[in-house]
Write a protein that holds these residues in place. Structure first.
Motif, mmCIF file in Angstrom:
data_model
loop_
_atom_site.group_PDB
_atom_site.id
_atom_site.type_symbol
_atom_site.label_atom_id
_atom_site.label_comp_id
_atom_site.label_asym_id
_atom_site.label_seq_id
_atom_site.Cartn_x
_atom_site.Cartn_y
_atom_site.Cartn_z
ATOM 1 N N ALA A 197 24.903 67.511 -75.529
ATOM 2 C CA ALA A 197 23.852 68.430 -75.960
ATOM 3 C C ALA A 197 24.436 69.417 -76.958
ATOM 4 O O ALA A 197 25.661 69.494 -77.132
ATOM 5 C CB ALA A 197 23.278 69.177 -74.753
ATOM 6 N N ARG A 198 23.570 70.148 -77.620
ATOM 7 C CA ARG A 198 24.034 71.182 -78.552
ATOM 8 C C ARG A 198 24.323 72.482 -77.788
ATOM 9 O O ARG A 198 23.647 72.819 -76.832
ATOM 10 C CB ARG A 198 22.974 71.471 -79.605
ATOM 11 C CG ARG A 198 22.684 70.333 -80.570
ATOM 12 C CD ARG A 198 21.723 70.826 -81.638
ATOM 13 N NE ARG A 198 21.220 69.773 -82.487
ATOM 14 C CZ ARG A 198 21.849 69.295 -83.566
ATOM 15 N NH1 ARG A 198 23.029 69.802 -83.892
ATOM 16 N NH2 ARG A 198 21.309 68.341 -84.291
ATOM 17 N N LYS A 199 25.313 73.210 -78.271
ATOM 18 C CA LYS A 199 25.541 74.584 -77.830
ATOM 19 C C LYS A 199 26.011 75.347 -79.061
ATOM 20 O O LYS A 199 27.187 75.306 -79.420
ATOM 21 C CB LYS A 199 26.569 74.671 -76.711
ATOM 22 C CG LYS A 199 26.655 76.072 -76.110
ATOM 23 C CD LYS A 199 27.493 76.097 -74.850
ATOM 24 C CE LYS A 199 27.455 77.479 -74.213
ATOM 25 N NZ LYS A 199 28.253 77.528 -72.961
ATOM 26 N N GLY A 200 25.049 75.996 -79.724
ATOM 27 C CA GLY A 200 25.364 76.588 -81.018
ATOM 28 C C GLY A 200 25.666 75.488 -82.019
ATOM 29 O O GLY A 200 24.908 74.549 -82.191
ATOM 30 N N ASP A 201 26.852 75.597 -82.652
ATOM 31 C CA ASP A 201 27.270 74.584 -83.628
ATOM 32 C C ASP A 201 28.113 73.487 -82.998
ATOM 33 O O ASP A 201 28.577 72.583 -83.696
ATOM 34 C CB ASP A 201 28.073 75.245 -84.760
ATOM 35 C CG ASP A 201 27.227 76.211 -85.584
ATOM 36 O OD1 ASP A 201 26.006 75.971 -85.688
ATOM 37 O OD2 ASP A 201 27.795 77.194 -86.096
ATOM 38 N N ASP A 202 28.339 73.543 -81.694
ATOM 39 C CA ASP A 202 29.201 72.580 -81.009
ATOM 40 C C ASP A 202 28.385 71.566 -80.207
ATOM 41 O O ASP A 202 27.205 71.791 -79.895
ATOM 42 C CB ASP A 202 30.168 73.312 -80.063
ATOM 43 C CG ASP A 202 31.091 74.265 -80.809
ATOM 44 O OD1 ASP A 202 31.508 73.913 -81.935
ATOM 45 O OD2 ASP A 202 31.380 75.349 -80.271
ATOM 46 N N LEU A 203 29.030 70.462 -79.850
ATOM 47 C CA LEU A 203 28.466 69.485 -78.925
ATOM 48 C C LEU A 203 29.216 69.574 -77.610
ATOM 49 O O LEU A 203 30.446 69.698 -77.578
ATOM 50 C CB LEU A 203 28.580 68.069 -79.494
ATOM 51 C CG LEU A 203 27.845 67.786 -80.804
ATOM 52 C CD1 LEU A 203 27.995 66.317 -81.192
ATOM 53 C CD2 LEU A 203 26.375 68.153 -80.683
ATOM 54 N N VAL A 204 28.473 69.523 -76.508
ATOM 55 C CA VAL A 204 29.049 69.670 -75.171
ATOM 56 C C VAL A 204 28.679 68.459 -74.334
ATOM 57 O O VAL A 204 27.510 68.046 -74.301
ATOM 58 C CB VAL A 204 28.544 70.968 -74.495
ATOM 59 C CG1 VAL A 204 29.079 71.074 -73.080
ATOM 60 C CG2 VAL A 204 28.944 72.185 -75.318
ATOM 61 N N TYR A 205 29.656 67.904 -73.660
ATOM 62 C CA TYR A 205 29.443 66.737 -72.797
ATOM 63 C C TYR A 205 28.556 67.122 -71.605
ATOM 64 O O TYR A 205 28.804 68.115 -70.922
ATOM 65 C CB TYR A 205 30.789 66.219 -72.293
ATOM 66 C CG TYR A 205 30.701 65.068 -71.331
ATOM 67 C CD1 TYR A 205 30.194 63.837 -71.723
ATOM 68 C CD2 TYR A 205 31.141 65.219 -70.004
ATOM 69 C CE1 TYR A 205 30.125 62.773 -70.833
ATOM 70 C CE2 TYR A 205 31.075 64.157 -69.111
ATOM 71 C CZ TYR A 205 30.557 62.943 -69.528
ATOM 72 O OH TYR A 205 30.480 61.901 -68.641
ATOM 73 N N VAL A 206 27.491 66.333 -71.356
ATOM 74 C CA VAL A 206 26.562 66.644 -70.261
ATOM 75 C C VAL A 206 26.403 65.474 -69.286
ATOM 76 O O VAL A 206 25.467 65.445 -68.499
ATOM 77 C CB VAL A 206 25.174 67.049 -70.818
ATOM 78 C CG1 VAL A 206 25.248 68.375 -71.549
ATOM 79 C CG2 VAL A 206 24.593 65.958 -71.704
ATOM 80 N N GLY A 207 27.334 64.513 -69.326
ATOM 81 C CA GLY A 207 27.279 63.426 -68.365
ATOM 82 C C GLY A 207 26.976 62.089 -69.026
ATOM 83 O O GLY A 207 27.113 61.925 -70.240
ATOM 84 N N SER A 208 26.562 61.139 -68.199
ATOM 85 C CA SER A 208 26.354 59.776 -68.691
ATOM 86 C C SER A 208 25.088 59.201 -68.074
ATOM 87 O O SER A 208 24.509 59.751 -67.138
ATOM 88 C CB SER A 208 27.555 58.895 -68.319
ATOM 89 O OG SER A 208 27.689 58.817 -66.899
ATOM 90 N N VAL A 209 24.658 58.068 -68.634
ATOM 91 C CA VAL A 209 23.508 57.348 -68.099
ATOM 92 C C VAL A 209 23.852 55.861 -68.062
ATOM 93 O O VAL A 209 24.382 55.311 -69.022
ATOM 94 C CB VAL A 209 22.239 57.609 -68.944
ATOM 95 C CG1 VAL A 209 22.429 57.171 -70.397
ATOM 96 C CG2 VAL A 209 21.038 56.918 -68.345
ATOM 97 N N GLY A 210 23.555 55.225 -66.923
ATOM 98 C CA GLY A 210 23.871 53.809 -66.769
ATOM 99 C C GLY A 210 22.707 52.990 -66.269
ATOM 100 O O GLY A 210 22.875 51.812 -65.929
ATOM 101 N N THR A 211 21.502 53.583 -66.230
ATOM 102 C CA THR A 211 20.325 52.855 -65.766
ATOM 103 C C THR A 211 19.205 52.970 -66.796
ATOM 104 O O THR A 211 19.217 53.845 -67.654
ATOM 105 C CB THR A 211 19.817 53.401 -64.419
ATOM 106 O OG1 THR A 211 19.435 54.779 -64.592
ATOM 107 C CG2 THR A 211 20.889 53.308 -63.353
#
Length: 352
Positions: A259-273
């Motif tokens: 996801a976005r956080k200001g000008d950075d990208l932050v890891y928010v998990g994964s999806v496998g289904t």
């Protein structure tokens, strides 16, 4: 300008037959000029602000939340234009909506709404819409998509954006009558208690509801005049990598998301289904063309066999909640958003 009755006893546009603009003729020089507004080439859409609960009070009206592509339909003297949220011309991709617009009894207009494909229960299904267009990056035209109109921004020479919603809806309801089953349909307002309507929408498997201020003008951007309240949360995230697997569909175990956080990208998990076999292989082919050696995020996880990607693909996900450490819970893949759709990637400052 006086407010019209909510249920007018007499239609504005019809008496015994639809009113159509007469052919042009030379203007009488002795006749005064009439104050017509120039027709905008494009209007930035009004966007709904995410809230966890419906607002209270008589100032708000409600609609069903549609799950599709936001479009504006421009009816112009030279023909029809259908624009995406970011202004790309997709007229050729929605021929049925284009034809329906030609039949509307108006000389010039701009309608705001959503292109959707309905399932057998009459619910909008984003996956079905994507399939009808040939998937992300596809070039197919959709014969299944219909346009749910929920606002009228320009009408026969008059810019309506400064008029309150109730006035714009008064004109729209006559132009696109309630109950009409053609390829342009009215997204009807529902007079109801917000909490009860949301509960009913969730019970019937709908995505949620939209609340709109009855007396608000049309303002571009996400300013709070429109609110969205969801049954199951659904948002867009960057795909920044995938975990390989020899057993899973498309030989990928899961997608890594940011996801976005200001000008950075932050890891928010994964999806496998949520992946269908055909879609999984098509997605894998797209991802293999945008690999990179270093991650676009800070990653301290323990997953193995990760392939890192340029953050150009945007996935639409359904999920139930967020964990305490900021990861998605019970996420399910719905599909990829089109670049032309200008999907808003989730901002971590948003309400959770």
């Amino acid at each position: 300008m006086t407010k019209p009755p909510r249920k007018p006893s007499k239609p504005l546009l019809r008496d015994d037959a639809p009113v159509r603009s007469r052919p042009r003729r030379q203007r009488d020089p002795a006749q005064p000029n009439l104050p017509f507004d120039p027709m905008p080439d494009r209007i930035e859409p009004c966007l709904a602000l995410l809230k966890s609960k419906p607002p209270k009070g008589d100032d708000w009206v409600y609609e069903i939340k549609w799950d599709g592509y936001r479009l504006s339909v421009h009816i112009e003297p030279t023909g029809i234009r259908i624009l995406t949220r970011s202004g790309h011309d997709w007229t050729h991709r929605f021929p049925a909506i284009q034809q329906a617009a030609l039949w509307l009894p108006v000389g010039s207009a701009i309608l705001d709404g959503e292109a959707v494909v309905l399932d057998e229960q009459g619910r909008s299904d984003f996956g079905l819409l994507q399939q009808s267009l040939g998937g992300r990056g596809g070039k197919k035209t959709s014969s299944d998509a219909i346009f749910m109109a929920f606002d009228l921004l320009y009408f026969d020479g008059h810019d309506l954006r400064n008029s309150e919603l109730s006035m714009r809806r008064h004109l729209l309801n006559d132009l696109v009558p309630a109950g009409d089953q053609r390829d342009i349909r009215l997204s009807e307002e529902i007079e109801a208690d917000g909490d009860q309507l949301l509960a009913s929408a969730c019970e019937h498997g709908l995505e949620g509801i939209i609340a709109k201020r009855r007396d608000a003008p049309y303002r571009s951007g996400r300013l709070g005049d429109w609110l969205k309240i969801k049954c199951v949360q659904s948002d867009s995230f960057f795909v920044v990598g995938y975990e390989k697997s020899t057993a899973a569909r498309g030989q990928m175990r899961s997608l890594l998301l940011a996801a976005r956080k200001g000008d950075d990208l932050v890891y928010v998990g994964s999806v496998g289904t949520g992946f269908k076999e055909k879609d999984a292989w098509a997605l894998r082919e797209m991802m293999d063309s945008i690999t990179q050696k270093t991650p676009a995020i800070k990653y301290a996880g323990r997953r193995k066999n990760i392939v890192w990607l340029q953050p150009t693909l945007i996935a639409e996900l359904e999920y139930r909640a967020w964990t305490d450490d900021g990861k998605l819970r019970h996420a399910s893949y719905k599909g990829l958003r089109e670049v032309q759709d200008n999907a808003a990637v989730y901002e971590l400052d948003d309400i959770r």
